[in-house]
Structures are given as structure tokens and as C-alpha cells.
Design an enzyme around this catalytic site. Structure first.
Site, PDB file in Angstrom:
ATOM      1  N   ASP A 228     -68.144 -31.763 -86.949  1.00  0.00           N
ATOM      2  CA  ASP A 228     -69.026 -30.912 -86.147  1.00  0.00           C
ATOM      3  C   ASP A 228     -70.016 -31.771 -85.346  1.00  0.00           C
ATOM      4  O   ASP A 228     -70.573 -32.739 -85.862  1.00  0.00           O
ATOM      5  CB  ASP A 228     -69.799 -30.007 -87.115  1.00  0.00           C
ATOM      6  CG  ASP A 228     -70.595 -28.929 -86.417  1.00  0.00           C
ATOM      7  OD1 ASP A 228     -69.978 -28.099 -85.735  1.00  0.00           O
ATOM      8  OD2 ASP A 228     -71.835 -28.918 -86.549  1.00  0.00           O
ATOM      9  N   GLU A 299     -58.804 -45.677 -97.073  1.00  0.00           N
ATOM     10  CA  GLU A 299     -58.777 -46.006 -98.512  1.00  0.00           C
ATOM     11  C   GLU A 299     -57.771 -45.123 -99.253  1.00  0.00           C
ATOM     12  O   GLU A 299     -57.426 -45.387-100.399  1.00  0.00           O
ATOM     13  CB  GLU A 299     -60.167 -45.770 -99.131  1.00  0.00           C
ATOM     14  CG  GLU A 299     -61.243 -46.720 -98.650  1.00  0.00           C
ATOM     15  CD  GLU A 299     -62.642 -46.224 -99.035  1.00  0.00           C
ATOM     16  OE1 GLU A 299     -62.760 -45.274 -99.848  1.00  0.00           O
ATOM     17  OE2 GLU A 299     -63.618 -46.777 -98.502  1.00  0.00           O
TER      18      GLU A 299
HETATM   19  C1  NOJ Z   1     -70.659 -26.474 -83.522  1.00  0.00           C
HETATM   20  C2  NOJ Z   1     -70.098 -25.343 -84.316  1.00  0.00           C
HETATM   21  O1  NOJ Z   1     -68.778 -25.115 -83.897  1.00  0.00           O
HETATM   22  C3  NOJ Z   1     -71.012 -24.177 -84.095  1.00  0.00           C
HETATM   23  O2  NOJ Z   1     -70.485 -23.000 -84.603  1.00  0.00           O
HETATM   24  C4  NOJ Z   1     -72.344 -24.495 -84.719  1.00  0.00           C
HETATM   25  O3  NOJ Z   1     -73.259 -23.462 -84.456  1.00  0.00           O
HETATM   26  C5  NOJ Z   1     -72.910 -25.797 -84.149  1.00  0.00           C
HETATM   27  N1  NOJ Z   1     -71.933 -26.833 -84.085  1.00  0.00           N
HETATM   28  C6  NOJ Z   1     -74.040 -26.299 -85.010  1.00  0.00           C
HETATM   29  O4  NOJ Z   1     -73.523 -26.815 -86.188  1.00  0.00           O
END
Ligand code: NOJ
Length: 585
Positions: A228, A299
Site C-alpha cells: 500500500d 529467504e
Molecule cells: C491506498 C488504499 O488502496 C486505500 O484504500 C487507502 O485508503 C489508502 N491507500 C491509505 O492506506
């Protein structure tokens, strides 16, 4: 540039040096299905999906023919951003079940031949995370504070935020703390909601913690991670002020590139001016982190995937994320946001193959996910809908449902014919549209609250999906509870209303995925086929020729066996907004 061949009967000869992938790892050609756990299947009936629900429905995904599933976060979290605000990375939130439920789900998936990818959220934690609570309790300048990004405020009494950055979800990117004695203290940075403080990735301690978190899940047997906000983890030194351009995409990047003017027969030109990256997106320092993570995955035996959520432009820059010693894949948001126009699509496909292929990585393709308007609605919008803004009852330019679905089926039939790896978001295989009528009081996305209702946000693509048309909550559970209300007219999209029904969207996806495997499309080389005019996209991969008519006028098809068509074909012509796959050995 990949060579062009003439209409479908032509045999392609020259191999493009870097069109699909170089290597044999499973993820280079995989179709990866995104499960949004809250909205997939709900075994305990509380209205929020869970891991046991997922386990029950996994056979349907194996039957669909995908290779892997990616689960959006199910870790412990106060759920202020639907789980993208993690308070314990090594536990399952009770909403979704237990670690045992996770192990059962993982084993079931593996038994069915499905790989499992989990969603790592390293840019920020929840403000409930013990690290942040310790940081708040510790003095300024302490090691605990240095795990996050705390700064003194500007102004005579520190009453102004340290810089002018604006949060992705609206409002400022800084929140002021309160000291134990009740007086105002330092400010902390949060790219997203105030409950999502950004970690300080310059701090080796943070890096070490996350290497251990990766190992925790790898030890359990996961096949990789979607990462993310991979583009946000390092901030420019000095945290300088920055004002984004008007049309900037909200998750990052510069708002996309206009690919519409591209003439397919011209050589590809460099995009004109790409504004500099904001000081919180796409900084060089992230690459060192990916190299460290690459080493951690190495790993473990077998092939594991690291997939970047990297909202950066241009594609050549995204490709730097997936050099051989960094991540394996990055989402192709440029493809996702390309207009429904053949020249634009042709250009972005070629650019993607060139950019990713240039570093030996597979191109990826994606049309929908939990942050964007579902493509069965997006492709028929008649008004601008900036990413993250969503569509609601008062939005202008609402799409025509039939046109949207028709285009979505054609678009998915293009995507699943492309070499590389493709992502399918839960419900798109049912042709689900965006829910554009959610009542205000049902909304949960922090975007809605932080913009004071100016932006609807992303709830419309997150509504629990329909399985059985005549059961409570359309089979999402047995109780009828649903954390976001499902529109009554969704019965028609239910899985059971489409399974085995010739021509249904579900059967179209199943067929596309079966043919994709049988004809080796994921690992094939793409050759453009010319002769159909500017409004038609035509390419050949392996022994399959894909032709998509995005123009207004029907196009004559060559004589060949039709393997798949997104709409019925009669009289040997390809109607508008329709894609066919021809067998052209
Ligand atoms: C990207 C994620 O896909 C989204 O849903 C989220 O709100 C933001 N990152 C923050 O983590």
C-alpha cells in the site's frame, strides 16, 4: 516498438524483445483476483465479510479460473479507513476472524491451486498502534517519536502546521498533539486521515520491524504482498511546501497523461512536460526499501510476489519500482485511467509493454479496484469524475447502465487478452456497476467526512457483492445485514443468476480466463494488427487475434473461428463497443 502485422490472417514473425515477461515465476502471467474482505462473504452474519466467508467461497474463484487472490487488509484495526489503518500487523481483526481462520483460508486456497497475496500497509499505522501511543507519551526528540514524523509548528506559538501539504482525504496533512499537561504540542504528519500517522522510513528501527512483519506472514505461507502507498514512504528532505496542480490525481501522480492525440502509426513520442513529483510521492529513497524487501522474500523457497501500489507518472518511472532486485509488479494506473478510445489504449498498452519490459518485468493491467469507480460505470460517464471523488445521488453525468456494461465487457475482454498479469476486482466478473445511490447516512469513507460531503468517496465500489438473487443480502450472509446497503436491483447481477447462463458476464470471464490459459496469452508476445482504422484496437498474441471496435460503425471481421465475443456477433461484423477473440493459427 512491437511490429505491426496486417489483418488477422497474417502470421506474426518478429518477436518483440520485451513484450510480456522474462522469467518463469507464476506471477508474471497471473490473473489476480482482489478480495475486499468486508464485502466478499460474511460467515458470521454481522454485515461485514470475514475470513471464514472467504474460505467458503474460494471454490467459486477456482472455478472462475483465476490464479491468485489478493486480500485487502484484515489485520487488527479500528477500521477508520476500512482496515488501511493497522494497529497490529501480526494479528487478524476480530471482525474478520482469527489467525486460525486465516491459516484455514490459506490452506484451502492452496489446495485449490490459488496463491494468496496479503496487503501490507507500511506507509502509516493506525493512531491506535502501540508505537504511536508510545510516541505520543514520549518526550519530543525521543526514539519513540522518531518512529513517526513529528515536527514543531510554525508561527509564534507553533500554532501553524509545519508546511502546507494537503491530505489525500481532504484537509491538512498535519495534526497537532496535546501534551500531558493539556497544552498544545508538536504536529504529526498523515498523508491520509488523522488516524493514520505516517511512519518515518528513514529510521532503521522501522525498517527492521517491517522485515520481521513480512517474515511473520511468509512463515505462515503467504505467496506475497501488495504494498500500500509504496510511492509515499519516503518524503523529500526538509518537507518543503508544495501546491498540487488542479487536476492532480488524489492518490498521487500528476493526474495522468493525455494519450488521446496519439496516432498509432507515428513513433511513440516522449510525453511533454510531466510536472515534478510532490515531495511526498515517488522519492528516490523508496528503492532501497524495495531492495531490502526483495532480499527478505528471497529467504523463502518458491516464487513470491511484491506488487507496488505506485501512483506515479510516467510509466517509465513506475517501471523503476520493478527492476530485477526490487518489486515484482506495479499496478498500471495509466492503463486504468485511459479513456475509452482506441488510439489512447493502443498507446498506453505499447508504453506499458515497453516500460515494464525494458526492466524485465511483466506489464500489469487493471480496470477496477476498491478505490475507483467500477469500470462498468466509469466507462460510460459523461462528466469528469476525479479519482477518489466517487459518484453519488447529486453527481452530474451519470452513466447509462447498459452502455457501461457493454463497454466494461469489451474492456475486460481486451485486458484478459494482453500478455502479462491482470487484476480483477471482486464483482467485476458479475458486471457490477458502481452503487451511485448510497444514502449519505450510510457512507463510511473518510473522504466523505474530511471533505464535508464535497466528495462522495469510494463507498460506491465497496458494497457487498451479490451471490444468490433470492437470499438475504443476496447470499452475502444469512442475516441480511450489510455494512453498506445493497441496491435492490442487484439481484440481476447475482452469481447464481449468471452461472451457466450463456452470454452472462460471469461466463464471459470464465471463458476468457480458460482461453487465456489454453492459448498461453499471459506469456505471449503482442503484435499489433493493422488495417481496421483508427477506432479499432487489434492485436495478436499467440494464435489469438483480439479485435475491439471502439468506433460508432460496425467493422467487417475476417473469416476465422470466433473463440469469444463480448456481445453476440451476427453477419460477420463487429458491432460498436464489442471485442472478439479470433483463432488465427
Ligand atoms: C491506498 C488504499 O488502496 C486505500 O484504500 C487507502 O485508503 C489508502 N491507500 C491509505 O492506506
Amino acid at each position: 516498438m512491437t511490429p505491426e502485422s496486417s489483418p488477422a490472417s497474417a502470421v506474426s514473425t518478429a518477436a518483440s524483445p520485451h513484450t510480456s515477461s522474462s522469467g518463469s515465476e507464476w506471477w508474471r502471467t497471473a490473473v489476480i483476483y482482489q478480495i475486499y474482505p468486508r464485502s466478499f462473504a460474511d460467515a458470521d452474519g454481522n454485515g461485514i465479510g470475514d475470513l471464514r466467508g472467504i474460505t467458503t467461497r474460494l471454490p467459486a474463484l477456482a472455478d472462475l479460473g483465476v490464479d491468485a487472490v489478493w486480500l485487502s487488509p484484515f489485520f487488527r484495526s479500528p477500521q477508520r479507513d476500512a482496515g488501511y489503518d493497522v494497529s497490529d500487523y501480526c494479528d487478524v481483526d476480530p471482525l474478520f476472524g482469527t489467525l486460525d481462520d486465516f491459516d484455514t483460508m490459506l490452506a484451502t486456497a492452496h489446495d485449490l491451486g490459488l496463491k494468496v497475496i496479503v496487503d501490507m500497509v507500511p506507509n502509516h499505522t493506525s493512531s491506535d498502534h502501540v508505537w504511536f501511543q508510545q510516541a505520543l507519551a514520549a518526550p519530543e526528540g525521543s526514539p519513540e517519536r522518531d518512529r513517526y514524523i513529528f515536527r514543531d509548528g510554525k508561527g509564534k506559538h507553533g500554532e501553524l502546521p509545519p508546511n502546507n501539504w494537503e491530505s489525500v482525504f481532504g484537509g491538512g496533512m498535519w495534526t497537532r498533539t496535546t501534551k500531558a499537561d493539556g497544552t498544545p504540542g508538536q504536529w504529526y504528519l498523515h498523508i491520509f486521515d488523522t488516524s493514520q500517522p505516517d511512519l518515518n522510513w528513514e529510521n532503521p528501527w522501522v525498517r527492521e520491524q517491517f522485515r520481521d512483519i513480512l517474515r511473520f506472514w511468509l512463515d505462515r505461507g503467504v505467496d506475497g504482498f501488495r504494498v500500500d502507498v509504496a510511492h509515499g514512504m519516503i518524503k523529500q528532505a526538509g518537507l518543503p511546501d508544495y501546491t498540487p496542480p488542479e487536476d492532480g490525481a488524489s492518490m498521487g501522480g500528476t493526474g495522468g497523461v493525455d494519450r488521446d492525440e496519439f496516432t498509432p502509426l507515428e513513433p511513440l513520442i516522449q510525453d511533454p512536460v510531466t510536472p515534478p513529483d510532490p515531495p511526498y510521492w515517488g522519492q528516490e529513497g523508496v528503492h532501497e526499501i524495495w531492495r531490502e524487501w526483495h532480499e527478505v522474500l528471497a529467504e523463502y523457497p518458491g516464487d513470491r510476489v511484491l506488487c507496488a501500489e505506485a501512483w506515479v507518472d510516467p510509466l517509465e518511472k513506475v517501471a523503476l519500482w520493478v527492476r530485477p532486485d526490487e518489486m515484482s509488479q506495479a499496478f498500471n494506473f495509466a492503463y486504468m485511467f485511459t479513456d475509452w478510445k482506441a488510439p489512447a489504449l493502443k498507446r498506453v498498452i505499447q508504453e506499458s509493454l515497453d516500460a515494464f519490459g525494458g526492466v524485465g518485468a511483466p506489464a500489469t493491467w487493471v480496470l477496477s479496484n476498491h478505490d475507483v469507480v467500477r469500470h462498468a460505470s466509469r466507462l460510460a460517464l459523461t462528466a469528469d469524475s476525479p479519482q477518489g471523488a466517487g459518484i453519488g445521488p447529486k453527481s452530474p453525468g451519470k452513466p447509462d447502465a447498459a452502455l457501461g456494461l457493454r463497454r466494461a465487457r469489451a474492456a475486460s475482454s481486451i485486458m484478459l487478452g494482453l500478455p502479462g498479469s491482470a487484476y480483477v476486482y471482486q464483482g467485476e466478473e458479475l458486471g457490477l456497476p458502481e452503487d451511485m445511490e448510497l444514502p449519505d447516512e450510510a457512507r463510511q469513507d473518510p473522504t466523505w467526512f474530511r471533505t464535508g460531503g464535497e466528495k462522495y468517496g469510494r463507498d460506491g465500489c465497496r458494497v457487498p457483492i451479490p451471490w444468490e438473487s433470492d437470499r438475504p443480502a443476496f447470499g452475502f450472509n444469512d442475516t441480511g445485514a450489510s455494512w453498506l446497503p445493497q441496491p435492490a436491483h442487484w439481484a440481476q447481477y447475482a452469481y447464481d443468476a449468471q452461472a451457466g447462463v450463456p452470454g452472462s458476464t460471469l461466463e464471459l470471464y470464465k471463458l476468457a480466463l480458460r482461453l487465456r490459459h489454453e492459448h498461453g496469452l499471459g506469456s505471449g508476445e503482442l503484435n499489433w494488427v493493422k488495417g481496421y482504422g483508427k477506432k479499432v484496437l487489434a492485436f495478436r498474441v499467440s494464435d489469438v487475434t483480439v479485435i475491439a471496435n471502439l468506433g460508432e460503425v460496425a467493422v467487417e471481421l475476417p473469416v476465422a473461428d470466433i473463440l469469444l465475443s463480448s456481445e453476440p456477433i451476427t453477419g460477420g461484423v463487429l458491432p460498436t463497443d464489442t471485442t472478439v477473440w479470433l483463432h488465427t493459427p
